[in-house]
Design a protein around this motif. Structure first.
Motif, PDB file in Angstrom:
ATOM      1  N   ALA A 177       1.034  -1.309   0.372  1.00 63.22           N
ATOM      2  CA  ALA A 177      -0.118  -0.196  -0.277  1.00 63.22           C
ATOM      3  C   ALA A 177       0.627   1.470   0.047  1.00 63.22           C
ATOM      4  O   ALA A 177       0.586   1.728  -0.712  1.00 63.22           O
ATOM      5  N   GLU A 178       1.917   0.779   0.488  1.00 59.20           N
ATOM      6  CA  GLU A 178       2.327   2.755   0.745  1.00 59.20           C
ATOM      7  C   GLU A 178       3.265   2.967  -0.686  1.00 59.20           C
ATOM      8  O   GLU A 178       3.446   3.843  -0.734  1.00 59.20           O
ATOM      9  N   GLU A 179       4.030   1.476  -1.487  1.00 55.62           N
ATOM     10  CA  GLU A 179       4.531   1.622  -2.966  1.00 55.62           C
ATOM     11  C   GLU A 179       3.183   2.516  -3.273  1.00 55.62           C
ATOM     12  O   GLU A 179       3.871   3.022  -4.648  1.00 55.62           O
ATOM     13  N   LYS A 180       2.397   2.240  -3.212  1.00 54.37           N
ATOM     14  CA  LYS A 180       0.918   3.225  -4.163  1.00 54.37           C
ATOM     15  C   LYS A 180       0.549   4.305  -3.383  1.00 54.37           C
ATOM     16  O   LYS A 180      -0.587   5.056  -4.249  1.00 54.37           O
ATOM     17  N   GLY A 181       1.240   4.710  -2.477  1.00 55.61           N
ATOM     18  CA  GLY A 181       1.143   5.964  -1.644  1.00 55.61           C
ATOM     19  C   GLY A 181      -0.233   6.239  -0.954  1.00 55.61           C
ATOM     20  O   GLY A 181      -0.968   7.029  -1.188  1.00 55.61           O
ATOM     21  N   ILE A 182      -0.991   5.052  -0.620  1.00 56.77           N
ATOM     22  CA  ILE A 182      -2.345   4.939  -0.008  1.00 56.77           C
ATOM     23  C   ILE A 182      -1.975   4.421   1.155  1.00 56.77           C
ATOM     24  O   ILE A 182      -1.002   3.430   1.985  1.00 56.77           O
ATOM     25  N   VAL A 183      -2.989   4.330   2.000  1.00 53.39           N
ATOM     26  CA  VAL A 183      -2.904   3.998   3.912  1.00 53.39           C
ATOM     27  C   VAL A 183      -3.402   3.177   3.829  1.00 53.39           C
ATOM     28  O   VAL A 183      -4.939   2.950   2.340  1.00 53.39           O
ATOM     29  N   LEU A 184      -3.462   1.417   3.894  1.00 56.56           N
ATOM     30  CA  LEU A 184      -4.409   0.077   3.785  1.00 56.56           C
ATOM     31  C   LEU A 184      -4.966   0.250   5.073  1.00 56.56           C
ATOM     32  O   LEU A 184      -4.685   0.502   6.350  1.00 56.56           O
ATOM     33  N   GLU A 185      -6.807   0.529   5.642  1.00 59.05           N
ATOM     34  CA  GLU A 185      -7.204   0.692   6.446  1.00 59.05           C
ATOM     35  C   GLU A 185      -7.604  -0.691   6.642  1.00 59.05           C
ATOM     36  O   GLU A 185      -8.415  -1.839   6.482  1.00 59.05           O
ATOM     37  N   PHE A 186      -7.699  -1.945   7.972  1.00 52.71           N
ATOM     38  CA  PHE A 186      -7.631  -3.056   8.373  1.00 52.71           C
ATOM     39  C   PHE A 186      -9.492  -3.486   9.423  1.00 52.71           C
ATOM     40  O   PHE A 186      -9.522  -2.141  10.047  1.00 52.71           O
ATOM     41  N   VAL A 187     -10.631  -3.641   8.737  1.00 53.30           N
ATOM     42  CA  VAL A 187     -11.504  -3.092   9.189  1.00 53.30           C
ATOM     43  C   VAL A 187     -12.518  -3.700   9.722  1.00 53.30           C
ATOM     44  O   VAL A 187     -12.272  -5.699  10.053  1.00 53.30           O
ATOM     45  N   PRO A 188     -12.655  -4.115  11.554  1.00 52.42           N
ATOM     46  CA  PRO A 188     -13.378  -4.901  12.493  1.00 52.42           C
ATOM     47  C   PRO A 188     -14.761  -5.130  12.326  1.00 52.42           C
ATOM     48  O   PRO A 188     -15.655  -4.110  11.165  1.00 52.42           O
ATOM     49  N   THR A 189     -15.243  -5.977  13.094  1.00 58.80           N
ATOM     50  CA  THR A 189     -16.798  -6.222  12.631  1.00 58.80           C
ATOM     51  C   THR A 189     -17.177  -4.962  13.165  1.00 58.80           C
ATOM     52  O   THR A 189     -17.453  -4.491  13.887  1.00 58.80           O
ATOM     53  N   ASP A 190     -18.182  -4.656  12.117  1.00 61.16           N
ATOM     54  CA  ASP A 190     -19.303  -3.582  11.742  1.00 61.16           C
ATOM     55  C   ASP A 190     -20.464  -3.996  13.357  1.00 61.16           C
ATOM     56  O   ASP A 190     -20.969  -4.796  13.589  1.00 61.16           O
ATOM     57  N   ASN A 191     -20.437  -3.020  13.953  1.00 61.28           N
ATOM     58  CA  ASN A 191     -22.050  -3.593  15.583  1.00 61.28           C
ATOM     59  C   ASN A 191     -23.118  -2.886  14.894  1.00 61.28           C
ATOM     60  O   ASN A 191     -23.709  -3.205  15.146  1.00 61.28           O
TER      61      ASN A 191
END
Length: 496
Positions: free
Chosen positions: A245-259
């Motif tokens: 993701a850093e190579e592409k210049g973006i931030v990767l977000e890890f998604v937890p279980t949505d309440n």
């Protein structure tokens, strides 16, 4: 001959001629691998990258990069849960569309198909019609005019792009076939948003033998223009994905279980499916944030999206009025454990439990052995077991198998072998077998009559599950394509 003179059955028969037995050898991929920091983990990969030729074939159809980018694509990779994530994403957007009018038309490309090849290419919440499939299929066959032709999955991806462009969808959700970096669908240069589901070891001959290898390939769908999301991953793969993701210049977000997800639907009864649904909700919300910032996914959209979830052979329950059939295309150890957990949470201890399980490519029957061994490990009580094989119109028997088994005895031989070994592993179980799925299902139904109903656990490869579903709920409007696989299955017991 003009396309108008062809019919749907012609398309199905021609599509079968595109299938191949093995990935063509090409050492070029090794030199490509040497250009990235994962060189040591990618050595020895085989085959012509599926991405090669895709751009040129699209141009043959008259489609530029801009045409593809204008599909407003949501691109999803991962090992398990891709189909569910894509379907949940579609459902959330479709529910939002019913309420607000946007997106007006939604394209979804997923795989594999279970009962009908048209399941792979859907518009809104249903497979494309036979007429539409036939029309665009023969337009797609223009590639036959060239010297190099698309392989099976390449052709289907091209057909999806072609169909969605011609039909003018407002958003297209694309599931990666396998991998990501070199996958045919990675011809997408500017997706709106990308997502990655749970990772596991899959297609190791092409992707590598560690989760870090797998993560590198899956993260190949990341693009500098698109936000990236993933379900939580193990530390090693997580770091590789972050680096990409850093190579592409973006931030990767890890998604937890949505309440915000509802708790009263069986499809969300296991944690992994709630994660898939949570990722899908994030993808849908991010898509709307980028395309129409004043639009929001409402609580009603979320509820309707989950309530209307339906994906053939994935955490599906079929009630025939006498028995319940819990169906899932679990054909690796990871998915088998998840499916067994889902089955256990939804069964009644006072009802006899069965399991119709484990179909696999006949070229590697040892993998089926590993799967049913995993099934034994998740079994809590003694019960009934029936082994069977997926009956196919055409079978490709390898030369090695011909030396071991005559084709007419292969199915029964595998049934007998697995039945004997299961009985040795757990003598408490009542074990039987039949080489045809029809008779195995009939036997299970007879058990249901004698026991005043059963809860049957149906797991296995898509071809085997498709045959079972065709028996349980025939869909005459769907014409399945010929399958080339043989599998092993069993009817089992109650699971933890």
């Amino acid at each position: 001959m003009e396309p108008a003179k062809y019919n749907y059955q012609d398309a199905l028969e021609l599509l079968e001629t595109i299938r191949r037995g093995a990935r063509p050898e090409n050492p070029a991929i090794a030199s490509r691998a040497n250009q990235n920091p994962m060189t040591d983990k990618l050595e020895g990969l085989k085959g012509v990258p599926s991405l090669e030729g895709m751009k040129e074939w699209l141009e043959t159809l008259g489609h530029s990069n801009a045409n593809v980018n204008n599909l407003n694509i949501i691109h999803v990779a991962g090992t398990k849960g891709k189909g569910s994530t894509c379907t949940f994403t579609r459902n959330f957007l479709h529910a939002h569309s019913i309420r607000t009018g946007f997106p007006r038309k939604i394209g979804t490309y997923t795989g594999p198909s279970v009962q009908c090849i048209r399941e792979r290419i859907q518009i809104d919440d249903r497979p494309v019609s036979k007429d539409m499939f036939t029309k665009y299929f023969f337009e797609d066959k223009k590639h036959d005019e060239g010297l190099r032709k698309p392989r099976y999955l390449q052709f289907l991806a091209l057909l999806a792009f072609h169909t969605f462009i011609r039909e003018g969808v407002d958003v297209a959700i694309f599931e990666v076939h396998h991998g990501g970096e070199f996958d045919a669908t990675n011809v997408i240069e500017q997706p709106i948003v990308t997502g990655i589901t749970s990772l596991g070891l899959d297609h190791v001959a092409q992707l590598g033998s560690t989760l870090e290898d797998i993560a590198w390939h899956k993260a190949g769908i990341f693009k500098s223009s698109a936000p990236a999301f993933s379900v939580p991953q193990e530390s090693g793969p997580r770091e590789i994905m972050r680096e990409r993701a850093e190579e592409k210049g973006i931030v990767l977000e890890f998604v937890p279980t949505d309440n915000r997800l509802p708790t009263n639907y069986t499809v969300l009864d296991i944690p992994v499916q709630r994660l898939n649904c949570s990722l899908a909700l994030k993808l849908a919300e991010e898509f709307l944030r980028i395309k129409v910032p004043d639009h929001k996914i409402s609580g009603e959209d979320i509820s309707n999206g989950v309530k209307n979830f339906s994906l053939a052979g994935r955490f599906e329950v079929v009630d025939d009025g006498k028995s319940e059939w819990f169906v899932d295309m679990a054909h690796n150890v990871l998915s088998l454990k998840q499916a067994a957990e889902w089955f256990a949470k939804n069964t009644d201890e006072d009802v006899v439990s069965l399991s119709l399980a484990i179909a696999q490519n006949q070229e590697i029957p040892c993998r089926s052995y590993n799967l049913w061994r995993a099934l034994l490990e998740n079994k809590a009580e003694p019960g009934n077991v029936i082994f069977t094989t997926a009956s196919c119109k055409k079978q490709k028997i390898t030369s090695i198998q011909q030396d071991i088994f005559a084709p007419e005895t292969l199915n029964q031989t595998l049934c007998d072998t697995y039945s004997r070994e299961w009985k040795q592993a757990d003598p408490r179980d009542i074990v039987s077998s039949d080489p045809t799925i029809e008779k195995a299902v009939e036997l299970a139904m007879k058990m249901g009559v004698s026991e005043d109903g059963v809860q049957a656990f149906v797991i296995g490869c898509p071809h085997m599950v498709g045959e079972v579903l065709n028996i349980l709920r025939p869909r005459p409007s769907l014409q399945s394509s010929t399958c080339y696989f043989v599998g092993i299955a069993g009817i089992g017991t109650r699971f933890r």
